[in-house]
Design a protein around this motif. Sequence first.
Motif, mmCIF file in Angstrom:
data_model
loop_
_atom_site.group_PDB
_atom_site.id
_atom_site.type_symbol
_atom_site.label_atom_id
_atom_site.label_comp_id
_atom_site.label_asym_id
_atom_site.label_seq_id
_atom_site.Cartn_x
_atom_site.Cartn_y
_atom_site.Cartn_z
ATOM 1 N N LYS A 114 0.871 -1.181 0.000
ATOM 2 C CA LYS A 114 0.000 0.000 0.000
ATOM 3 C C LYS A 114 0.907 1.229 0.000
ATOM 4 O O LYS A 114 0.996 1.982 0.976
ATOM 5 C CB LYS A 114 -0.921 -0.008 1.217
ATOM 6 N N PHE A 115 1.583 1.419 -1.120
ATOM 7 C CA PHE A 115 2.680 2.376 -1.173
ATOM 8 C C PHE A 115 2.230 3.829 -1.025
ATOM 9 O O PHE A 115 2.893 4.620 -0.350
ATOM 10 C CB PHE A 115 3.452 2.194 -2.478
ATOM 11 N N GLU A 116 1.134 4.197 -1.653
ATOM 12 C CA GLU A 116 0.704 5.596 -1.599
ATOM 13 C C GLU A 116 0.281 5.980 -0.183
ATOM 14 O O GLU A 116 0.592 7.087 0.293
ATOM 15 C CB GLU A 116 -0.433 5.834 -2.588
ATOM 16 N N GLU A 117 -0.442 5.082 0.507
ATOM 17 C CA GLU A 117 -0.839 5.349 1.893
ATOM 18 C C GLU A 117 0.392 5.452 2.788
ATOM 19 O O GLU A 117 0.472 6.332 3.654
ATOM 20 C CB GLU A 117 -1.757 4.251 2.408
ATOM 21 N N ALA A 118 1.347 4.555 2.567
ATOM 22 C CA ALA A 118 2.574 4.569 3.364
ATOM 23 C C ALA A 118 3.345 5.866 3.145
ATOM 24 O O ALA A 118 3.874 6.462 4.093
ATOM 25 C CB ALA A 118 3.447 3.373 2.997
ATOM 26 N N ILE A 132 1.793 8.680 5.165
ATOM 27 C CA ILE A 132 2.079 8.562 6.600
ATOM 28 C C ILE A 132 3.510 9.011 6.901
ATOM 29 O O ILE A 132 3.761 9.781 7.836
ATOM 30 C CB ILE A 132 1.885 7.108 7.077
ATOM 31 N N LEU A 133 4.471 8.546 6.105
ATOM 32 C CA LEU A 133 5.870 8.872 6.348
ATOM 33 C C LEU A 133 6.159 10.356 6.112
ATOM 34 O O LEU A 133 6.962 10.962 6.826
ATOM 35 C CB LEU A 133 6.768 8.008 5.457
ATOM 36 N N GLU A 134 5.511 10.935 5.121
ATOM 37 C CA GLU A 134 5.681 12.376 4.883
ATOM 38 C C GLU A 134 5.118 13.190 6.036
ATOM 39 O O GLU A 134 5.638 14.258 6.371
ATOM 40 C CB GLU A 134 5.008 12.762 3.564
ATOM 41 N N THR A 135 4.060 12.675 6.684
ATOM 42 C CA THR A 135 3.502 13.344 7.864
ATOM 43 C C THR A 135 4.531 13.366 8.992
ATOM 44 O O THR A 135 4.677 14.363 9.696
ATOM 45 C CB THR A 135 2.231 12.616 8.341
ATOM 46 N N VAL A 136 5.261 12.262 9.143
ATOM 47 C CA VAL A 136 6.314 12.199 10.160
ATOM 48 C C VAL A 136 7.387 13.244 9.875
ATOM 49 O O VAL A 136 7.816 13.991 10.753
ATOM 50 C CB VAL A 136 6.946 10.789 10.208
ATOM 51 N N LEU A 137 7.814 13.317 8.607
ATOM 52 C CA LEU A 137 8.903 14.227 8.239
ATOM 53 C C LEU A 137 8.488 15.693 8.288
ATOM 54 O O LEU A 137 9.341 16.574 8.407
ATOM 55 C CB LEU A 137 9.428 13.866 6.847
ATOM 56 N N LYS A 138 7.192 15.948 8.197
ATOM 57 C CA LYS A 138 6.712 17.330 8.312
ATOM 58 C C LYS A 138 6.720 17.812 9.755
ATOM 59 O O LYS A 138 6.508 18.995 10.009
ATOM 60 C CB LYS A 138 5.297 17.434 7.746
ATOM 61 N N GLY A 139 6.958 16.895 10.688
ATOM 62 C CA GLY A 139 7.015 17.272 12.099
ATOM 63 C C GLY A 139 5.659 17.488 12.717
ATOM 64 O O GLY A 139 5.531 18.223 13.700
ATOM 65 N N LEU A 195 11.112 6.005 3.391
ATOM 66 C CA LEU A 195 10.472 6.751 2.305
ATOM 67 C C LEU A 195 11.297 6.670 1.022
ATOM 68 O O LEU A 195 10.740 6.528 -0.079
ATOM 69 C CB LEU A 195 10.279 8.216 2.724
ATOM 70 N N LYS A 196 12.619 6.719 1.163
ATOM 71 C CA LYS A 196 13.496 6.589 -0.005
ATOM 72 C C LYS A 196 13.333 5.215 -0.645
ATOM 73 O O LYS A 196 13.242 5.092 -1.878
ATOM 74 C CB LYS A 196 14.949 6.812 0.426
ATOM 75 N N GLU A 197 13.310 4.185 0.193
ATOM 76 C CA GLU A 197 13.104 2.827 -0.309
ATOM 77 C C GLU A 197 11.736 2.685 -0.963
ATOM 78 O O GLU A 197 11.585 2.052 -2.016
ATOM 79 C CB GLU A 197 13.230 1.838 0.852
ATOM 80 N N LEU A 198 10.743 3.311 -0.343
ATOM 81 C CA LEU A 198 9.372 3.240 -0.849
ATOM 82 C C LEU A 198 9.253 3.885 -2.225
ATOM 83 O O LEU A 198 8.613 3.335 -3.133
ATOM 84 C CB LEU A 198 8.436 3.931 0.148
ATOM 85 N N ARG A 199 9.877 5.038 -2.399
ATOM 86 C CA ARG A 199 9.763 5.756 -3.673
ATOM 87 C C ARG A 199 10.378 4.963 -4.823
ATOM 88 O O ARG A 199 9.964 5.105 -5.973
ATOM 89 C CB ARG A 199 10.418 7.130 -3.537
#
Length: 297
Positions: free
Chosen positions: A209-213, A216-223, A241-245
């Motif tokens: 579920k790559f797009e959902e993941a 979520i990870l971008e939310t973490v990086l946004k602080g 996130l790098k691996e996911l992309r």
Amino acid sequence: MMEERSASNNRSSKGKKEDLFHVLHKVPYGDSPYVRAKHAQLVVKDLEGAIVLFWKAINCGDKVDSALKDMAVVMKQLERSEEAIEAISSFRGLCSKQSQESLDNVLIDLYKKCGKIDEQIELLKRKLKLIYQGEAFNGKPTKTARSHGKKFQVSIKQETSRLLGNLGWAYMQKTNYMMAEVVYRKAQMIDPDCNKAYNLGLCLVKQAKFEEAQFILETVLKGNLPGSEDSKSRKRAQDLLKELRSMLPPPQLSDLLGLDDEFIKGLERLVNEWGPIRSKRLPIFEEISSFRDQLAC
């Protein structure tokens, strides 16, 4: 008179030094088996000797609640976790009702250490059930917890989220990523934080579920989550996130331009009509060509 005052001052000075010693080493007062066990554990650092004294304290009924819990912790340090689990299972019946919750918390760590995932899941579910039934924290809305020597208050909401996080991790160890995802989502709804968000992202990646993941990870990086400022947490999220992309499919034209589907479909039909290999010329060019031939004659 002077001698009495001097003796009194000496006693007072000795008492202050003893108080300071107990405060620094967090050792209780007295000479009971439990006190001597704590002295061996914390001051002398004789962990094997401490276990012998903890056993003695349990057998003679000296602070059994604390002695059993502390002994299990020391056994875990000495890689004797299986023995610690057996000790708690055998002697927790001697302990008060108020101590059962803390013994469960020690057991969860021991199960994790021994790789007993099924037992860990069962115990976590039982603790969550107690919360749902209103029986956790001995009926109180908060409890006092300790971490790195500091005391702090924990609410029912925080404890529920923490237990759900542990349950999610246990399901991940069994590669049951679907259940882990459900549990982590519940935990984040109750009391979100960066670590559980990362683990939720990992669950989603494992299920493709790559797009959902990614979201979520971008939310973490946004602080935007508690704990996002932790450098290790951010690094983990960045790496995943790098691996996911690298797994994501290439973006479609609609993704790049931000255009709606109907417009893209129309554009694609138009491009197909204008195919790269076209031999036909528009009528106007045929007319011009014919006129040019006449002039040449």
